[in-house]
Design a protein around this motif. Sequence first.
Motif, PDB file in Angstrom:
ATOM      1  N   UNK A 236       0.839  -1.208   0.000  1.00  0.00           N
ATOM      2  CA  UNK A 236       0.000   0.000   0.000  1.00  0.00           C
ATOM      3  C   UNK A 236       0.872   1.256   0.000  1.00  0.00           C
ATOM      4  N   UNK A 237       1.973   1.213   0.737  1.00  0.00           N
ATOM      5  CA  UNK A 237       2.912   2.341   0.737  1.00  0.00           C
ATOM      6  C   UNK A 237       3.490   2.545  -0.664  1.00  0.00           C
ATOM      7  N   UNK A 238       3.770   1.421  -1.335  1.00  0.00           N
ATOM      8  CA  UNK A 238       4.289   1.508  -2.706  1.00  0.00           C
ATOM      9  C   UNK A 238       3.291   2.170  -3.635  1.00  0.00           C
TER      10      UNK A 238
ATOM     11  N   UNK B 202      -0.377   2.152 -12.897  1.00  0.00           N
ATOM     12  CA  UNK B 202       0.394   1.052 -13.479  1.00  0.00           C
ATOM     13  C   UNK B 202       0.730   0.018 -12.403  1.00  0.00           C
ATOM     14  N   UNK B 203       1.128   0.501 -11.221  1.00  0.00           N
ATOM     15  CA  UNK B 203       1.471  -0.409 -10.131  1.00  0.00           C
ATOM     16  C   UNK B 203       0.242  -1.196  -9.670  1.00  0.00           C
ATOM     17  N   UNK B 204      -0.891  -0.506  -9.573  1.00  0.00           N
ATOM     18  CA  UNK B 204      -2.132  -1.177  -9.156  1.00  0.00           C
ATOM     19  C   UNK B 204      -2.531  -2.238 -10.174  1.00  0.00           C
ATOM     20  N   UNK B 205      -2.434  -1.880 -11.471  1.00  0.00           N
ATOM     21  CA  UNK B 205      -2.814  -2.819 -12.518  1.00  0.00           C
ATOM     22  C   UNK B 205      -1.908  -4.044 -12.515  1.00  0.00           C
ATOM     23  N   UNK B 206      -0.604  -3.835 -12.377  1.00  0.00           N
ATOM     24  CA  UNK B 206       0.324  -4.967 -12.352  1.00  0.00           C
ATOM     25  C   UNK B 206       0.058  -5.862 -11.150  1.00  0.00           C
ATOM     26  N   UNK B 207      -0.194  -5.238  -9.999  1.00  0.00           N
ATOM     27  CA  UNK B 207      -0.511  -6.023  -8.798  1.00  0.00           C
ATOM     28  C   UNK B 207      -1.749  -6.885  -9.041  1.00  0.00           C
ATOM     29  N   UNK B 208      -2.763  -6.265  -9.640  1.00  0.00           N
ATOM     30  CA  UNK B 208      -4.022  -6.978  -9.881  1.00  0.00           C
ATOM     31  C   UNK B 208      -3.819  -8.129 -10.869  1.00  0.00           C
TER      32      UNK B 208
ATOM     33  N   UNK C  67       4.662  -9.733  -7.697  1.00  0.00           N
ATOM     34  CA  UNK C  67       4.133  -8.373  -7.868  1.00  0.00           C
ATOM     35  C   UNK C  67       4.833  -7.394  -6.932  1.00  0.00           C
ATOM     36  N   UNK C  68       5.150  -7.857  -5.716  1.00  0.00           N
ATOM     37  CA  UNK C  68       5.845  -6.986  -4.772  1.00  0.00           C
ATOM     38  C   UNK C  68       7.201  -6.552  -5.285  1.00  0.00           C
ATOM     39  N   UNK C  69       7.939  -7.481  -5.879  1.00  0.00           N
ATOM     40  CA  UNK C  69       9.247  -7.123  -6.435  1.00  0.00           C
ATOM     41  C   UNK C  69       9.102  -6.235  -7.659  1.00  0.00           C
ATOM     42  N   UNK C  70       8.034  -6.423  -8.422  1.00  0.00           N
ATOM     43  CA  UNK C  70       7.782  -5.556  -9.568  1.00  0.00           C
ATOM     44  C   UNK C  70       7.555  -4.118  -9.118  1.00  0.00           C
ATOM     45  N   UNK C  71       6.787  -3.950  -8.038  1.00  0.00           N
ATOM     46  CA  UNK C  71       6.509  -2.615  -7.501  1.00  0.00           C
ATOM     47  C   UNK C  71       7.801  -1.975  -7.024  1.00  0.00           C
ATOM     48  N   UNK C  72       8.607  -2.766  -6.285  1.00  0.00           N
ATOM     49  CA  UNK C  72       9.881  -2.233  -5.779  1.00  0.00           C
ATOM     50  C   UNK C  72      10.785  -1.824  -6.933  1.00  0.00           C
ATOM     51  N   UNK C  73      10.814  -2.663  -7.983  1.00  0.00           N
ATOM     52  CA  UNK C  73      11.663  -2.331  -9.116  1.00  0.00           C
ATOM     53  C   UNK C  73      11.210  -1.075  -9.832  1.00  0.00           C
ATOM     54  N   UNK C  74       9.877  -0.903  -9.952  1.00  0.00           N
ATOM     55  CA  UNK C  74       9.341   0.288 -10.634  1.00  0.00           C
ATOM     56  C   UNK C  74       9.621   1.552  -9.841  1.00  0.00           C
TER      57      UNK C  74
END
Length: 417
Positions: free
Chosen positions: A284-286, A300-306, A403-410
Amino acid sequence: MNHDETTPLSAAPAALPATSGPLKTVAVGDTNYTLLGTAHVSAQSADDVRSLADSGQFDAIAIELCDARHHSMNNPDAMGEQDLFQVFKQGKAGMVAASLALGAFQQRIAEQSGIEPGAEMRAALEECRSRNLPLLLVDRDVGVTLKRIYRNVPWWQRFSLFSGLIGSVLSRQDVSKEEIEKLKEGDMLEATFSEFAAESEALYTPLIRERDRYMALRLAEQAPPGRFKNVLVVLGAGHLKGTVEHLEAPLPGNPTVEREALEATPPPSKLWKALPWLITILVITGFAIGFSRNTDLGWQLVLEWFLINGILSGGATIIALAHPVTVIATFFAAPLTSLNPTIGAGFVAAGVELYMRKPKVRDFSSLRKDVTHLKGWWKNRVSRTLLVFILATLGSAIGTWVAGFRIAGALFGGDAA
């Protein structure tokens, strides 16, 4: 039948008949505990039990069974009579699946060898009923043992143990002679985990050593010195030495305290319990950081997570041949349940599958037979629902990390806006 070379002949009362398995008598006060080491896949061991009971010298029989296995032996369909919704709600799906897998392995042994594993335990039950003798169940509950194994081994070994268990019991290959010989020295759990137990103290302790101690404590509780004159104790040959050693040593004055400690399941570490909430906070912080930098980045982050969560968890249910509605529901539920540690994607998936394909009477009645073959796990609605739960849970867990690592990378990698 004759004693083998390892049988301590001097320890057995002269009036007792000879047996094929090792026999050891331990005198504690006014009570003699005669321990018969049996082979769980052996017609001779069943004959040993009957022969000793026929001697008329025993006023009680103790056996290496817990209440759950005793109930299952008397009611083979008990596993299928459970309320599946409650099984998922109470987090017991994995345990039920493991029990079914072990039962499937047992059935394959019976079909291949022509001998039903546990025949000596059934013989002891029959002798108790026919002679009106007290029956003492002295082994620890199999579910407790599995939980203590799970908690005792390092987390990185747990997947290999689970995959080894499932792989060994679902294999289409015939059970080897070596595996059958292992069963003659121990029990179903020991044979399944023997590859790991010999090299892992963390596994050997809850699987074997603790149970030796537990059975001695249960004997001290249920058949304390003076309550019975002679007690026949029927247990696997692999447990004979350790249980005898505990009986020969002074047992605690109040064995219940230590016995209950051996039944307790070690709680997960505080960090492990806090991890799902920590992941939720970080994700959520991400999202918040992404939106603060750029609205497009946030979406974009929300969509990738979903998508990552939904595709991996929903796709996993396809492997289980779940109902299309279950697949769709899991796809939409997984991204939300991954942010809510109080409910899992597997619970939602199993609930929808139960609603769409409620198991029929024939599914419960044929459950034990169906799970002896790999295809049967997908054919039977009960076992397939268990697969839906397990695979959806696994898919959601993988999706959360990916997805968590994707968010961190973005946010912090080269793609950061």
